[in-house]
Motif scaffolding. Sequence first.
Motif, PDB file in Angstrom:
ATOM      1  N   LEU A  21       0.782  -1.567  -0.104  1.00 54.05           N
ATOM      2  CA  LEU A  21      -0.127  -0.145   0.039  1.00 54.05           C
ATOM      3  C   LEU A  21       0.338   0.832  -0.367  1.00 54.05           C
ATOM      4  CD1 LEU A  21      -2.473  -1.315   2.758  1.00 54.05           C
ATOM      5  CD2 LEU A  21      -2.930  -0.982   0.089  1.00 54.05           C
ATOM      6  N   ASP A  22       0.094   2.170  -0.734  1.00 52.99           N
ATOM      7  CA  ASP A  22       1.110   3.676  -0.450  1.00 52.99           C
ATOM      8  C   ASP A  22       0.946   4.840   0.270  1.00 52.99           C
ATOM      9  OD1 ASP A  22       3.269   2.717  -2.928  1.00 52.99           O
ATOM     10  OD2 ASP A  22       2.032   2.827  -4.463  1.00 52.99           O
ATOM     11  N   GLU A  55      -7.321   2.955  -3.888  1.00 54.83           N
ATOM     12  CA  GLU A  55      -6.562   1.699  -3.523  1.00 54.83           C
ATOM     13  C   GLU A  55      -7.094   1.025  -2.863  1.00 54.83           C
ATOM     14  OE1 GLU A  55      -2.133   2.297  -2.649  1.00 54.83           O
ATOM     15  OE2 GLU A  55      -2.698   2.735  -1.435  1.00 54.83           O
ATOM     16  N   SER A  79      -7.927  -3.512  -3.372  1.00 52.86           N
ATOM     17  CA  SER A  79      -7.565  -4.402  -2.381  1.00 52.86           C
ATOM     18  C   SER A  79      -8.540  -5.477  -2.645  1.00 52.86           C
ATOM     19  CB  SER A  79      -7.550  -4.152  -0.848  1.00 52.86           C
ATOM     20  OG  SER A  79      -8.892  -3.768  -0.597  1.00 52.86           O
TER      21      SER A  79
END
Length: 279
Positions: free
Chosen positions: A4-5, A74, A78
């Motif tokens: 994750l960013d 994001e 997921s």
Amino acid sequence: MTALDSWRVLTDDKSGDIVLAVDFDATGRPEARFTDLVTAMGPGITVWETVPQSMGGADVGLTGEGYIGRWAEEVRASGRQVSAVMGFCVGSVYAAPLAERIGQWQREAPRMILFDPEQASPLSMYWQFLKVIELMSSVLSPAEAAEAREAGRLAQQENENDLPRLGAELLKQFQESGGLAFDRLGLDAERRAEVSVTFGSFISYLSAAGQLDPFADWRKAIAISSASPTSGLNAARAAAPGGEVDMVAQELRFGAQHTELLRDPEVARAVADLIRSRA
């Protein structure tokens, strides 16, 4: 799980729904953190927290919708189901539309839990600037600190209706005062960049929040209120008694001060019950 960013995993039970937490967490902040809250909530709840600051400075200039879009993308990628979205202070401005965005692809929109929800304002931005100047006051002369505070006050006064411009002016003043302080503290280039980018990212985070109108979404949320009179719904209550009633769907009030709200055991128990009841 894919790296994750834009999120960091605070707790993970490796299965089930996740809870999202929106906040700007940085070293040295006086307020309790979501890490404190999730520790007190106990096992069995997966919590991801936003990572708004970027050491590459990528957040500077990002719009409110830009933050929402980046975080939501994001989460969707997921494949995890989101049961609740939490927001602390100005993070509540982002949390509500983020929950609504997630509700567009889930069967059910996540529950919204907001801790002392507040909008970003010129006054709050100036107050954050003053806190930074206070931290530097041990190495600035009284005259230098006073000059910085006055420059910030004038910037607030002249940019009451333009948060991005106010943010730019406060950042400029921070760089001038910070340069003096960093020289006297003997900070190297890496540490100077870290402090400057963190403050710039925080100002960007506040400025972008001012572009969002959270009130329609807040009316579906549960507010967790501290006892601090100038924070969250208490501030709205003081400014216009009764006006806070229609701001959220439900309010739970606690005796903790704003800075300790996310560390209070009673708050943690109440929030854990809200989350588990939705799972």
